[in-house]
Design a protein around this motif. Sequence first.
Motif, PDB file in Angstrom:
ATOM      1  N   GLN A 248      22.958  80.376  60.831  1.00  0.00           N
ATOM      2  CA  GLN A 248      22.900  81.393  61.317  1.00  0.00           C
ATOM      3  C   GLN A 248      23.273  82.340  61.295  1.00  0.00           C
ATOM      4  OE1 GLN A 248      25.480  82.295  65.127  1.00  0.00           O
ATOM      5  NE2 GLN A 248      26.447  79.582  65.141  1.00  0.00           N
ATOM      6  N   TYR A 249      24.320  82.202  59.973  1.00  0.00           N
ATOM      7  CA  TYR A 249      24.751  83.374  58.588  1.00  0.00           C
ATOM      8  C   TYR A 249      24.680  83.041  58.209  1.00  0.00           C
ATOM      9  CZ  TYR A 249      28.465  82.488  62.521  1.00  0.00           C
ATOM     10  OH  TYR A 249      29.204  83.209  63.252  1.00  0.00           O
ATOM     11  N   ALA A 250      23.074  82.434  57.119  1.00  0.00           N
ATOM     12  CA  ALA A 250      22.394  82.415  56.394  1.00  0.00           C
ATOM     13  C   ALA A 250      21.532  83.396  56.004  1.00  0.00           C
ATOM     14  CB  ALA A 250      21.642  81.215  55.953  1.00  0.00           C
ATOM     15  N   ALA A 251      21.274  84.099  54.719  1.00  0.00           N
ATOM     16  CA  ALA A 251      20.720  85.444  54.755  1.00  0.00           C
ATOM     17  C   ALA A 251      19.075  85.375  54.230  1.00  0.00           C
ATOM     18  CB  ALA A 251      21.257  85.616  53.418  1.00  0.00           C
ATOM     19  N   ARG A 252      19.343  84.000  53.638  1.00  0.00           N
ATOM     20  CA  ARG A 252      18.264  83.001  53.402  1.00  0.00           C
ATOM     21  C   ARG A 252      18.016  81.675  54.281  1.00  0.00           C
ATOM     22  NH1 ARG A 252      18.687  86.664  49.988  1.00  0.00           N
ATOM     23  NH2 ARG A 252      19.468  85.629  49.000  1.00  0.00           N
ATOM     24  N   PRO A 253      17.677  81.328  55.354  1.00  0.00           N
ATOM     25  CA  PRO A 253      18.053  80.119  56.020  1.00  0.00           C
ATOM     26  C   PRO A 253      16.839  79.116  56.162  1.00  0.00           C
ATOM     27  CG  PRO A 253      17.514  81.192  58.009  1.00  0.00           C
ATOM     28  CD  PRO A 253      17.458  82.404  56.629  1.00  0.00           C
ATOM     29  N   ARG A 254      17.177  77.525  56.090  1.00  0.00           N
ATOM     30  CA  ARG A 254      15.877  76.895  55.173  1.00  0.00           C
ATOM     31  C   ARG A 254      15.949  75.594  56.167  1.00  0.00           C
ATOM     32  NH1 ARG A 254      12.602  74.593  50.238  1.00  0.00           N
ATOM     33  NH2 ARG A 254      12.479  76.867  50.200  1.00  0.00           N
ATOM     34  N   ILE A 255      15.241  75.360  57.951  1.00  0.00           N
ATOM     35  CA  ILE A 255      15.524  73.715  58.408  1.00  0.00           C
ATOM     36  C   ILE A 255      14.718  73.294  57.510  1.00  0.00           C
ATOM     37  CG2 ILE A 255      14.761  72.891  60.288  1.00  0.00           C
ATOM     38  CD1 ILE A 255      15.670  75.330  61.489  1.00  0.00           C
TER      39      ILE A 255
ATOM     40  N   SER B 239       6.550  72.656  63.789  1.00  0.00           N
ATOM     41  CA  SER B 239       6.533  74.246  65.200  1.00  0.00           C
ATOM     42  C   SER B 239       8.515  74.949  65.998  1.00  0.00           C
ATOM     43  CB  SER B 239       5.664  73.398  66.034  1.00  0.00           C
ATOM     44  OG  SER B 239       4.119  73.024  65.799  1.00  0.00           O
ATOM     45  N   TYR B 240       8.729  73.838  66.258  1.00  0.00           N
ATOM     46  CA  TYR B 240       9.283  73.741  66.899  1.00  0.00           C
ATOM     47  C   TYR B 240      11.198  74.560  65.661  1.00  0.00           C
ATOM     48  CZ  TYR B 240      14.110  73.343  69.864  1.00  0.00           C
ATOM     49  OH  TYR B 240      15.290  73.386  70.483  1.00  0.00           O
ATOM     50  N   ALA B 241      11.254  73.948  64.440  1.00  0.00           N
ATOM     51  CA  ALA B 241      11.686  74.555  63.618  1.00  0.00           C
ATOM     52  C   ALA B 241      11.314  76.164  63.356  1.00  0.00           C
ATOM     53  CB  ALA B 241      11.621  73.583  62.181  1.00  0.00           C
ATOM     54  N   LYS B 242       9.947  76.096  63.520  1.00  0.00           N
ATOM     55  CA  LYS B 242       9.175  77.207  63.565  1.00  0.00           C
ATOM     56  C   LYS B 242       9.389  78.362  64.360  1.00  0.00           C
ATOM     57  CE  LYS B 242       5.843  79.779  60.486  1.00  0.00           C
ATOM     58  NZ  LYS B 242       6.768  79.836  59.256  1.00  0.00           N
ATOM     59  N   SER B 243       9.781  78.252  65.347  1.00  0.00           N
ATOM     60  CA  SER B 243      10.320  79.208  66.481  1.00  0.00           C
ATOM     61  C   SER B 243      12.042  79.313  66.339  1.00  0.00           C
ATOM     62  CB  SER B 243      10.329  78.558  67.742  1.00  0.00           C
ATOM     63  OG  SER B 243      11.578  76.918  67.957  1.00  0.00           O
TER      64      SER B 243
ATOM     65  N   VAL C 272      12.868  79.338  62.603  1.00  0.00           N
ATOM     66  CA  VAL C 272      13.424  80.217  61.029  1.00  0.00           C
ATOM     67  C   VAL C 272      12.014  80.021  60.496  1.00  0.00           C
ATOM     68  CG1 VAL C 272      15.980  79.555  60.472  1.00  0.00           C
ATOM     69  CG2 VAL C 272      13.734  78.017  60.005  1.00  0.00           C
ATOM     70  N   GLU C 273      12.074  81.222  59.369  1.00  0.00           N
ATOM     71  CA  GLU C 273      10.412  81.486  59.310  1.00  0.00           C
ATOM     72  C   GLU C 273       9.869  80.025  58.173  1.00  0.00           C
ATOM     73  OE1 GLU C 273       7.676  83.118  59.121  1.00  0.00           O
ATOM     74  OE2 GLU C 273       8.403  83.468  61.302  1.00  0.00           O
ATOM     75  N   ASP C 274      10.962  80.110  57.523  1.00  0.00           N
ATOM     76  CA  ASP C 274      11.597  78.950  56.396  1.00  0.00           C
ATOM     77  C   ASP C 274      11.211  77.408  56.799  1.00  0.00           C
ATOM     78  OD1 ASP C 274      10.757  78.136  54.117  1.00  0.00           O
ATOM     79  OD2 ASP C 274      12.820  78.664  52.757  1.00  0.00           O
ATOM     80  N   VAL C 275      10.582  76.607  57.193  1.00  0.00           N
ATOM     81  CA  VAL C 275      10.795  75.571  57.058  1.00  0.00           C
ATOM     82  C   VAL C 275       9.851  74.042  56.364  1.00  0.00           C
ATOM     83  CG1 VAL C 275       9.848  74.011  59.250  1.00  0.00           C
ATOM     84  CG2 VAL C 275      10.345  76.185  59.739  1.00  0.00           C
ATOM     85  N   GLU C 276      11.056  73.491  55.671  1.00  0.00           N
ATOM     86  CA  GLU C 276      10.071  72.172  54.988  1.00  0.00           C
ATOM     87  C   GLU C 276      10.292  71.174  55.547  1.00  0.00           C
ATOM     88  OE1 GLU C 276      12.054  70.446  50.698  1.00  0.00           O
ATOM     89  OE2 GLU C 276      12.739  71.804  51.035  1.00  0.00           O
ATOM     90  N   PHE C 277       8.903  70.700  55.508  1.00  0.00           N
ATOM     91  CA  PHE C 277       8.745  69.168  55.783  1.00  0.00           C
ATOM     92  C   PHE C 277       8.741  68.159  54.964  1.00  0.00           C
ATOM     93  CE2 PHE C 277       5.440  65.707  56.740  1.00  0.00           C
ATOM     94  CZ  PHE C 277       6.299  65.500  58.314  1.00  0.00           C
TER      95      PHE C 277
END
Length: 391
Positions: free
Chosen positions: A90-97, A128-132, A134-139
């Motif tokens: 939540q504090y990351a300027a650029r988060p990725r899941i 899809s759930y991760a995308k809800s 953050v914008e940046d999702v790596e699979f």
Amino acid sequence: MSKNNVQIFDTTLRDGEQVPGCKLNTDQKVRIARRLDSLGVDVIEAGFPVSSPGDFKSVVEISKIVKNATVCGLTRAVENDIKVAADSLQYAARPRIHTGIGTSDSHIKHKFKATREQIIERAYKAVSYAKSFVEDVEFYAEDAGRTDNEYLARVCEAAIKAGATVLNIPDTTGYCLPSEYGAKIKYLNENVKGIENAILSVHCHNDLGLATANSIEGVINGARQIECTINGIGERAGNTALEEVVMVLKQHPYLNLDTNIDTTQLYGLSQFVSDSMGIYTQPNKAIVGANAFAHSSGIHQDGVIKHRATYEIIDPKDVGVTESAIVLTARSGRAALAYRAKNVGYELTKLQLDEVYQKFLEFADRKKEIMDDDIHEIIEHSHLYREIISA
């Protein structure tokens, strides 16, 4: 991102920390993350947040201090994993899941006891759930190295449709040959619908010593992110070594592939990670090992003294090493002895060198390595000592 820029995804703090006995506390992780950010890595995989309260805390604290890199948290294709990761970022300027699931027949049958179609469905739902959040999702398609390409392409297409921005193609068991792995990346680049909307990423393990070669073949064939660790640490035989792939790309400019890494920080960070984790770095480790720029053979020493590039393809200063090391042993020649003697204050003539060299060989036969103090003793015991010091 330039099509010639290769992003460096560092997973020292996640995959690297999976080495038995190398657990880091939050303060240690934060210090390493700060230096990785300074190094210029594009992504820092800070941990696996759901795995423990300590890992969750580490991802939170790293997210707070990283100024430039994307901060990434790993999950399984499980809703709670993904929710916990989102909370930790939540504090990351650029988060990725970073979420995913195994795709090889071995994983599908034995690990998940599922069908291929069920795996595609789970992959889609996880992204899809991760995308809800953050914008940046790596699979990641775990064990992609042993997954047949046609099915792997279908999984990747589902992940892209669900919103994945990066597709991680791991050679999880380090099994692939470079030609096979390169061909796999090429196939995906040419056959996955919507691939222009995602970045292909390589994540290679070193079980057969091919992690660096596989990663380079991957980017040659279209991948634009390399997942790696400092010193190549990681599960089993380790991961792709960050310092190796970065310097391969730097030393082969005709590949037209660049990274954002400040290579002069590599050696210092290598030592810092080694000390923090208590992991001994083998002396002959490429780029950052103690012997990477050391020469003990007389023929090599003579060549390096005359012109460094004779036996060194990398300037030591480019990776943060002060200078090459001329190591005196019984295999060293006169040129090396004269060079080291000059460094400690003796300018030897050819005749003086011939005399001292015989004494040197007697010492060298008794010792593995001749140090500076030994050079003084050798010269002091020479009958030419007064002549040498009065020159």
